[in-house]
Design a protein around this motif. Structure first.
Motif, short mmCIF file in Angstrom:
data_model
loop_
_atom_site.label_atom_id
_atom_site.label_comp_id
_atom_site.label_asym_id
_atom_site.label_seq_id
_atom_site.Cartn_x
_atom_site.Cartn_y
_atom_site.Cartn_z
N ILE A 65 0.83 -1.20 0.00
CA ILE A 65 0.00 0.00 0.00
C ILE A 65 0.87 1.26 0.00
N ILE A 66 1.91 1.26 0.82
CA ILE A 66 2.78 2.44 0.90
C ILE A 66 3.48 2.70 -0.44
N LEU A 67 4.13 1.66 -0.99
CA LEU A 67 4.88 1.85 -2.23
C LEU A 67 3.96 2.02 -3.43
N GLY A 68 2.94 1.16 -3.52
CA GLY A 68 2.01 1.28 -4.64
C GLY A 68 1.22 2.57 -4.59
N GLY A 69 0.82 2.99 -3.39
CA GLY A 69 0.09 4.25 -3.25
C GLY A 69 0.94 5.45 -3.64
N ALA A 70 2.21 5.44 -3.22
CA ALA A 70 3.10 6.54 -3.58
C ALA A 70 3.30 6.60 -5.09
N ALA A 71 3.47 5.43 -5.72
CA ALA A 71 3.67 5.40 -7.17
C ALA A 71 2.43 5.87 -7.91
N GLY A 72 1.25 5.40 -7.49
CA GLY A 72 0.03 5.76 -8.18
C GLY A 72 -0.39 7.20 -7.96
N TRP A 73 -0.11 7.76 -6.79
CA TRP A 73 -0.54 9.11 -6.48
C TRP A 73 0.44 10.16 -7.03
N LEU A 74 1.73 9.91 -6.83
CA LEU A 74 2.73 10.91 -7.22
C LEU A 74 3.10 10.82 -8.69
N GLY A 75 3.15 9.56 -9.23
CA GLY A 75 3.53 9.40 -10.62
C GLY A 75 4.98 9.82 -10.86
#
Length: 265
Positions: free
Chosen positions: A81-91
């Protein structure tokens, strides 16, 4: 589709949790008169190679096997969630970096790495969930990244931004609940995978070490006396199979429920 596997899993978890109350013997009690003995009135599933009651150790083994599995998935889900969320939100560069890390982890022979790390760590019970969870977060990260990339362009996210909501508030209040269904499916499937990995490590002698029982190290201890006392190996193997089957059926049932909900929207 969900009711029966959920009921079976709840029963297994409840019985394992009450092991100290349900076990006919103490967990590590040794009966020197009944070493590798077949089922009897005093030992319903026989005894193992040291004369310990198989049924009692099965109940206690379920507690530690399930504990390791749930902790492993908790670690994997949190990291995903932390890594995937950062990737999906920040791009941008963050997305490319996380995608590269995922590809690197997927290209490594994970089980070999876990064998080496578990051997170096001495099979401490708190190390095993970290090893399993730390090498199985990639699927969750991919799911969260994909869902966040879709959701961040939705109207309700734009409305939240226009209302002055901060990034963390939007993520935890709006985006993460939208991705929770897919994450729960991945976590349920991950429980079966974590249990199999823990059992394999313990069976090979690199997982949780005796006298703490798990279904995997019970099979490790019983293989040498397989012909004399087959129940000592067959019983934990059967429970691993049934529990993993239950998690997989539950995962498939929940996946179908989500698919129906998506079709109805």
């Amino acid at each position: 589709m969900i009711f029966w596997p959920a009921t079976m899993l709840i029963l297994i978890i409840a019985v394992s949790a009450m092991a100290p109350l349900l076990g006919p013997w103490d967990r590590d009690a040794i009966d020197l008169d009944s070493i590798s003995s077949p089922p009897s009135a005093s030992h319903p599933l026989g005894t193992d190679e040291l004369g310990r009651d198989v049924l009692t150790r099965l109940l206690h083994g379920g507690r530690f096997t399930l504990l390791v599995s749930f902790l492993s998935v908790a670690v994997a889900v949190a990291a995903g969630i932390i890594l995937g969320g950062a990737a999906g939100w920040l791009g941008g560069i963050t997305d490319r970096t996380v995608s590269l890390i995922i590809d690197l982890f997927l290209s490594v022979p994970v089980f070999l790495v876990m064998l080496l790390a578990a051997s170096a760590a001495g099979g401490k019970i708190w190390i095993i969930p970290l090893l399993i969870g730390g090498t199985s977060w990639m699927e969750t990260a991919r799911i969260v990244r994909s869902r966040f990339r879709q959701i961040r362009e939705e109207g309700f996210v734009e409305a939240a931004r226009a209302a002055g909501a901060t990034g963390p508030w939007i993520i935890f209040r709006h985006m993460l609940p939208q991705a929770s269904g897919a994450v729960l499916v991945a976590a349920t499937a991950g429980l079966a995978g974590a249990m199999l990995v823990e059992s394999a490590l313990s069976f090979l002698g690199f997982g949780v070490q005796p006298p703490v029982p798990t279904w995997g190290n019970m099979m490790h201890g019983a293989w040498a006396t397989l012909r004399i006392s087959p129940f000592a190996a067959f019983a934990p193997g059967l429970l691993i199979f049934i529990t993993c089957l239950g998690f997989n059926l539950l995962c498939e049932g929940y996946r179908r429920v989500l698919a129906k909900e998506d079709e109805s929207v």
